[in-house]
Design an enzyme around this catalytic site. Structure first.
Site, short mmCIF file in Angstrom:
data_model
loop_
_atom_site.label_atom_id
_atom_site.label_comp_id
_atom_site.label_asym_id
_atom_site.label_seq_id
_atom_site.Cartn_x
_atom_site.Cartn_y
_atom_site.Cartn_z
N SER A 67 37.97 64.10 44.03
CA SER A 67 39.13 63.05 43.08
C SER A 67 38.94 61.43 43.42
O SER A 67 38.59 60.90 42.56
CB SER A 67 40.70 63.52 43.21
N ASP A 68 38.77 61.14 44.64
CA ASP A 68 38.39 59.73 44.79
C ASP A 68 37.05 59.26 44.58
O ASP A 68 36.85 58.25 43.77
CB ASP A 68 38.79 59.22 46.10
N CYS A 69 36.05 60.11 44.65
CA CYS A 69 34.65 59.68 44.26
C CYS A 69 34.70 59.68 42.58
O CYS A 69 34.00 59.00 42.14
CB CYS A 69 33.78 61.01 44.52
#
Length: 756
Positions: free
Chosen positions: A482-484
């Site tokens: 998700s954060d990537c």
């Protein structure tokens, strides 16, 4: 001499993008000049000499190579600031220009920034044990590789003779036994090593109860090697995959790393595999136990764990379940007709393993899964094509620095550090000087985006959508996070706002929409965002499957970092694409904002799960709320977070946080009140985002002074204490964080202080 090869393949390797991002260290016997050899040896000797004071390597071997290949140009004179009152825009700008030139010079030709992503001391031993029992050790690892692994292990031995869970931690039975055994498998004798290193390691083991007290994961791998009995290992029956899917204790409900580590372990356990009992294995049986091997009570040994390794207590219900399985179900499943059930379970597990391998190009989601799955393929068929393909990907996980060769926490962190690095470059607002750097970075980011969902039955194999997301490392790795994905979307949108001629081809709107789809699919009912997949199980399941050594291994919870990144990405997307899934995106942002506020601790902090620790959490917590439209004046959460950060600022003006913050879940300063470049940069970025410049800029000036004066003569920044984290006790290296966040923090400082 060692050479780092970028984006190169070899026969038999599958790839989706011509191996973009792949980084492999190769030994070329006749390469290098005498001067280059001398530089490398000097770096190695210096690290060894200072190894107990400075545990982090500085990636000097990589930097020497890339600086030469990229023709590193002379730098402007280095500024120094005696007092924070003396900071000028020229000093900040000159520091930035020097940092950017150095950063450009260590960028790989495919656009990513290579760097060390190791730090955990149990990864390399698992690989060596696997290669040893399969007979592939000397085939896959040349003598040059083995020598560098020996160097690494000796360099990170503690003064007391043991090895810690990570390169900075206290000695543990787990990693001391593993490191000792690995050195023996790498042909070190029981009395080898400088200053009696092997003898002191063995003495540490025996003085702390012997290898019988190694934690459960250690017992598993020692049983594979043949220096522990399977009767002394907690049961991991493959039949658990036959449980109804809806049960919270079904392993399919675990987070993806836990699931794909447990999967091959159940196969190996179900087969009760033991490697060849060589003379070395027999010798190890006599070296690492305090009593004779044949007299050990393995049933009693199964529950033993050294106090140095017991970070978490295992609940009584877990002990009860393991005992029942060991004494009741295992005997039934090993004899007819129960053996028919085991046969079916093993067939199901190996089928799943092959499905994963084919869809993710034999890279593996992570090192432990990679090594375990590779062993499963060999157990099934030593001559299989699957095992051969796995061997070809072993070198993807190996990294070399002046401290030696080690196995990384992934096949690298290429995408993560590239999107963060690109944002840092953009923050400097010196685009004309960074044209080439940005072009190359965008090319890497574009080629690394996942373009397919894979040929998988998502329900049967517990997968989710992938198309449009970004992984932590390479496209061939293929697991979206998700954060990537969110940081990749932010960068794609930011680069699209630059003049077209500067960055060249841009990521298509369709690909941006696909990324938004991935991000929205990862929002949990609590409003927060997980890393890999939705939170499926209940917290009590975490207790049931608790490890002695690692925290939060069962559930992919909602995290402040992932939630903040997703908020920021969705807000940026919404500004440009005002109608695309408008209501859904607005709801997602509002829910994530409420989640971040709800998990703030009483002291105003947020626990950062993916790095060390509260400075990291505060940066994400504040920037996420600000992106969602909150301000210091109207948000109590932001005010409390700023108060927390300011209360931790050191007399020097910086911040410095120990990895013990992650382990103990309580803010812990570095020893002697030292400031850390990365923690100072995170804190400065958080305070700048909150509007601290308008309220009281003095704390900002003091922090900026630290960042200016910490810069090295060549524009680099010093490696200090470890900054990456996962599972609360697992600390990982990100050698480029000091460069990335110093640039970003000074860039934002320059903008907010001198141009607002």
């Amino acid at each position: 001499m060692w050479k780092l090869k970028i984006a190169e393949g070899s026969p038999g390797l599958d790839t989706l993008n011509d191996h973009v991002g792949r980084q492999i260290w190769c030994y070329e016997k006749d390469a290098g000049t005498p001067e280059e050899h001398a530089e490398v040896e000097e770096a190695r000797a210096k690290f060894t000499e200072q190894r107990h004071e400075q545990r982090q390597s500085a990636d000097i071997l990589m930097k020497l190579q890339l600086l030469k290949e990229n023709s590193f140009s002379p730098l402007p004179t280095q500024p120094k600031v005696d007092r924070f009152e003396d900071i000028t825009e020229d000093a900040v700008q000159t520091t930035l220009r020097r940092a950017l030139r150095f950063f450009a010079a260590i960028q790989a030709h495919d656009g990513h920034w290579p760097g060390d992503h190791a730090g955990l001391m149990f990864l390399t031993p698992c690989l060596v044990i696997c290669l040893y029992v399969t007979g592939a050790l000397n085939t896959v690892l040349s003598e040059a590789h083995r020598q560098e692994m020996r160097r690494y292990l000796y360099n990170h031995q503690n003064k007391d003779g043991g090895w810690g869970l990570n390169i900075e931690s206290h000695s543990t039975m787990f990693c001391t036994v593993f490191s000792y055994v690995t050195l023996r498998l790498l042909e070190e004798g029981p009395h080898d090593g400088d200053e009696g290193a092997m003898e002191s390691a063995r003495l540490w083991i025996l003085d702390h109860g012997g290898a019988i007290a190694i934690p459960s994961w250690g017992k598993f791998w020692l049983a594979v090697l043949g220096v522990f009995e399977w009767s002394g290992v907690h049961p991991m029956p493959p039949e658990i995959w036959f449980l109804p899917h809806f049960l919270p204790i079904h392993p399919g409900q675990m987070n993806i790393h836990g699931k794909l580590i447990l999967l091959p372990m159940t196969y190996i356990y179900g087969r009760q595999f033991v490697g060849p009992i060589t003379s070395l294995v027999k010798a190890l049986r006599g070296e690492i136990f305090s009593t004779h091997y044949n007299t050990i009570d393995w049933q009693e040994a199964r529950t033993m764990c050294a106090k140095e390794d017991r970070y978490y207590s295992t609940p009584f219900v877990q002990d009860l379940a393991f005992t029942f399985a060991k004494q009741c179900t295992e005997p039934l499943l090993r004899s007819w007709p129960g053996s028919l059930v085991r046969k079916k379970a093993l067939e199901r597990v190996i089928k799943w393993i092959h499905t994963e391998d084919k869809n993710f190009r034999y890279v593996g989601i992570g090192p432990l899964s990679k090594v375990s799955v590779m062993l499963c393929c060999w157990i099934e068929d030593p001559n299989s094509e699957a095992f051969k393909r796995h061997l070809l990907r072993v070198h993807d996980y190996l990294w070399l620095a002046e401290d030696g060769m080690k196995m990384q926490g992934y096949n690298g962190c290429q995408m993560w550090e590239t999107v963060l690095g690109t944002q840092a470059v953009l923050s400097a607002r010196m685009h004309d000087e960074c044209n080439s750097m940005l072009r190359k970075a965008e090319d890497y980011i574009s080629k690394t985006q996942i373009q397919e969902d894979g040929n998988l039955d998502t329900k049967l194999w517990y997968h989710k959508i992938s198309k449009g997301g970004w992984p932590h490392s390479t496209r061939d790795h293929g697991w979206p996070i998700s954060d990537c994905s969110a940081e990749g979307l932010k960068v794609a949108l930011a680069l699209a706002d630059l003049p077209w001629a500067m960055t060249g081809s841009q990521i298509s709107e369709e690909n941006l929409f696909d990324c938004v789809n991935v991000i929205l699919s990862l929002q949990n009912p609590d409003g927060g965002f997980s890393a890999f997949e939705l939170k499926r199980a209940y917290p009590w399941a975490e207790k049931l499957l608790q490890s002695e050594t690692f925290g939060d291994i069962t559930i992919d919870y909602s995290w402040v970092e992932c939630s903040s990144s997703c908020i920021q990405a969705l807000v940026a997307f919404k500004k440009k694409y005002t109608t695309h899934r408008k209501e859904e995106i607005c709801r997602a942002i509002n829910r994530a904002c409420r989640f971040i506020e709800s998990i703030q601790r009483k002291d105003g902090s947020w626990y950062g799960y993916w790095a060390v620790c509260f400075t990291y959490g505060a940066w994400f917590g504040i920037t996420g709320l600000v992106a969602a439209g909150k301000s210091f004046h109207e948000s109590e959460a932001i005010r409390r977070a700023c108060d927390f950060l300011l209360s931790k600022q050191l007399p020097s003006g910086g911040w410095g946080e120990s990895y013990l913050s992650s382990e103990n879940e309580e803010y812990t300063h570095l020893k002697h009140g030292r400031a850390h470049v990365v923690h100072t940069a995170w804190s400065l970025l958080a305070l700048l985002a909150s509007g601290q410049a308008e309220r009281d800029p003095v704390p900002l000036h003091r922090a900026a002074t630290i960042l200016i004066n910490s810069q090295l003569e060549n524009g680099d920044y010093p490696q200090q204490e470890i900054v990456g984290a996962i599972h609360k006790t697992c600390m990982t290296t990100y050698t480029l964080f000091c460069n990335i966040f110093a640039i970003q923090a000074l860039g934002e400082y320059r903008q907010k202080i001198f141009h607002s």
